[in-house]
Design an enzyme around this catalytic site. Structure first.
Site, PDB file in Angstrom:
ATOM      1  N   ASP A  83     -23.278 -10.932  91.694  1.00  0.00           N
ATOM      2  CA  ASP A  83     -23.026 -10.945  90.251  1.00  0.00           C
ATOM      3  C   ASP A  83     -23.954  -9.969  89.532  1.00  0.00           C
ATOM      4  O   ASP A  83     -24.839  -9.372  90.141  1.00  0.00           O
ATOM      5  CB  ASP A  83     -23.190 -12.363  89.685  1.00  0.00           C
ATOM      6  CG  ASP A  83     -24.404 -13.103  90.255  1.00  0.00           C
ATOM      7  OD1 ASP A  83     -25.414 -12.442  90.575  1.00  0.00           O
ATOM      8  OD2 ASP A  83     -24.342 -14.338  90.386  1.00  0.00           O
ATOM      9  N   ASN A  88     -26.495 -27.187  87.939  1.00  0.00           N
ATOM     10  CA  ASN A  88     -25.207 -27.761  87.517  1.00  0.00           C
ATOM     11  C   ASN A  88     -24.110 -27.519  88.550  1.00  0.00           C
ATOM     12  O   ASN A  88     -22.934 -27.735  88.277  1.00  0.00           O
ATOM     13  CB  ASN A  88     -24.791 -27.212  86.154  1.00  0.00           C
ATOM     14  CG  ASN A  88     -24.464 -25.722  86.175  1.00  0.00           C
ATOM     15  OD1 ASN A  88     -24.663 -25.057  87.185  1.00  0.00           O
ATOM     16  ND2 ASN A  88     -23.993 -25.201  85.049  1.00  0.00           N
ATOM     17  N   HIS A 145     -23.293 -24.577  90.039  1.00  0.00           N
ATOM     18  CA  HIS A 145     -22.621 -23.286  90.074  1.00  0.00           C
ATOM     19  C   HIS A 145     -23.075 -22.470  91.281  1.00  0.00           C
ATOM     20  O   HIS A 145     -24.177 -22.648  91.796  1.00  0.00           O
ATOM     21  CB  HIS A 145     -22.826 -22.505  88.769  1.00  0.00           C
ATOM     22  CG  HIS A 145     -24.187 -21.895  88.599  1.00  0.00           C
ATOM     23  ND1 HIS A 145     -25.054 -22.280  87.604  1.00  0.00           N
ATOM     24  CD2 HIS A 145     -24.831 -20.904  89.281  1.00  0.00           C
ATOM     25  CE1 HIS A 145     -26.164 -21.558  87.685  1.00  0.00           C
ATOM     26  NE2 HIS A 145     -26.055 -20.720  88.699  1.00  0.00           N
ATOM     27  N   GLU A 172     -19.284 -21.073  86.718  1.00  0.00           N
ATOM     28  CA  GLU A 172     -19.736 -22.274  86.036  1.00  0.00           C
ATOM     29  C   GLU A 172     -18.693 -23.394  86.136  1.00  0.00           C
ATOM     30  O   GLU A 172     -17.561 -23.159  86.576  1.00  0.00           O
ATOM     31  CB  GLU A 172     -20.023 -21.951  84.566  1.00  0.00           C
ATOM     32  CG  GLU A 172     -21.062 -20.861  84.343  1.00  0.00           C
ATOM     33  CD  GLU A 172     -22.502 -21.327  84.591  1.00  0.00           C
ATOM     34  OE1 GLU A 172     -22.705 -22.388  85.222  1.00  0.00           O
ATOM     35  OE2 GLU A 172     -23.435 -20.627  84.160  1.00  0.00           O
TER      36      GLU A 172
END
Length: 267
Positions: free
Chosen positions: A65, A134, A136, A141
């Protein structure tokens, strides 16, 4: 999914380096993650290279990314980070280290080009991953499509808060990024996810033992035909089947190498 539990983060890094080394010796297309968790693995790989044990000369690499809006030379861009922390210390051709173009004014087109570049390279042989608190992976996400390809993503406020430690303030953290999609990651031939520390324990349990759900993007690895999850004791603390995962590893067939392939195929 293979789950390997190690006593310490250093032993997580060593195990990951063993797996990656088997691919590297075959001139693999590498998928590289940034963030703090992979750093120990990169240091171990650098050390092996410096000792003359490992060459990356035949490899290519694709970053997972990149922040939108940060130029390649920005100290917190992943283009800069991967070179500073890893690829400038090994013998890979710099032109063979690719990352999404985070400054393209038409990011959707940059995402399409990057997806095509991965396909044109024959796909990623081994994809290194971390996991967010979380759940990801990459910058995929919660609520990400399980078949998503490389695209622009709006970062979750939790991700922005988690990444603020790399910037002078939370306000400086970009709110958008280009990321390989879950579908892109699932097309890699081998996915290797690392997690260390108690802060990742809940996410690790959900990815490995929870339901497959877009609410926990890492749970998509349950669909991957060859995924290895390497955790330390703290990150694996909430796993219900820890004893079984250890049993599986203890009874690994003698013909099976670190990368999951038959030993004869790994030469």
């Amino acid at each position: 999914m293979e789950i390997l539990i190690r006593p310490t983060p250093d032993e997580v890094a060593a195990t990951a380096a063993d797996i990656l080394s088997a691919h590297i010796r075959r001139g693999a297309v590498l998928g590289l993650a940034t963030g703090s968790t992979p750093l120990a693995t990169y240091r171990e790989l650098i050390d092996r290279h410096r000792r003359g044990e490992l060459s990356f000369a035949g490899c290519r690499a694709f970053l997972l990314d990149e922040y939108i809006g940060l130029p390649p030379g920005h100290v917190q861009s992943y283009h800069h980070t991967i070179r500073n922390e890893f690829t400038s210390h090994i013998d890979i051709d710099d032109a063979a280290v690719h990352s999404p173009e985070g400054t393209d004014p038409r990011p959707w087109e940059a995402a399409e080009r990057y997806e095509r570049a991965i396909t044109d390279a024959g796909g990623v042989d081994v994809q290194l991953l971390g996991i967010g608190t979380n759940g990801h992976i990459g910058f995929n996400e919660p609520a990400t499509s399980l078949s998503s390809t490389t695209r622009m993503e709006t970062l979750h406020p939790q991700t922005v808060a988690d990444n603020a430690r790399f910037f002078d303030s939370e306000d400086e953290v970009p709110t958008h990024a280009l990321t390989q999609g879950l579908g892109t990651i699932l097309r890699s031939r081998h996915a290797v996810l690392l997690a260390t520390g108690v802060g990742k324990a809940e996410a690790v349990k959900k990815l490995a033992e929870g339901p497959l759900t877009a609410a926990v993007p890492a749970s998509s690895l349950q669909l991957h035909p060859r995924a290895t999850v390497i955790v330390d004791e703290e990150a694996g603390a909430l796993l219900s089947e820890k004893d079984y995962y250890r049993y599986i590893e203890a009874h690994r067939p003698s013909w099976q190498g670190h990368d999951g392939l038959p030993v004869d195929d790994a030469q």
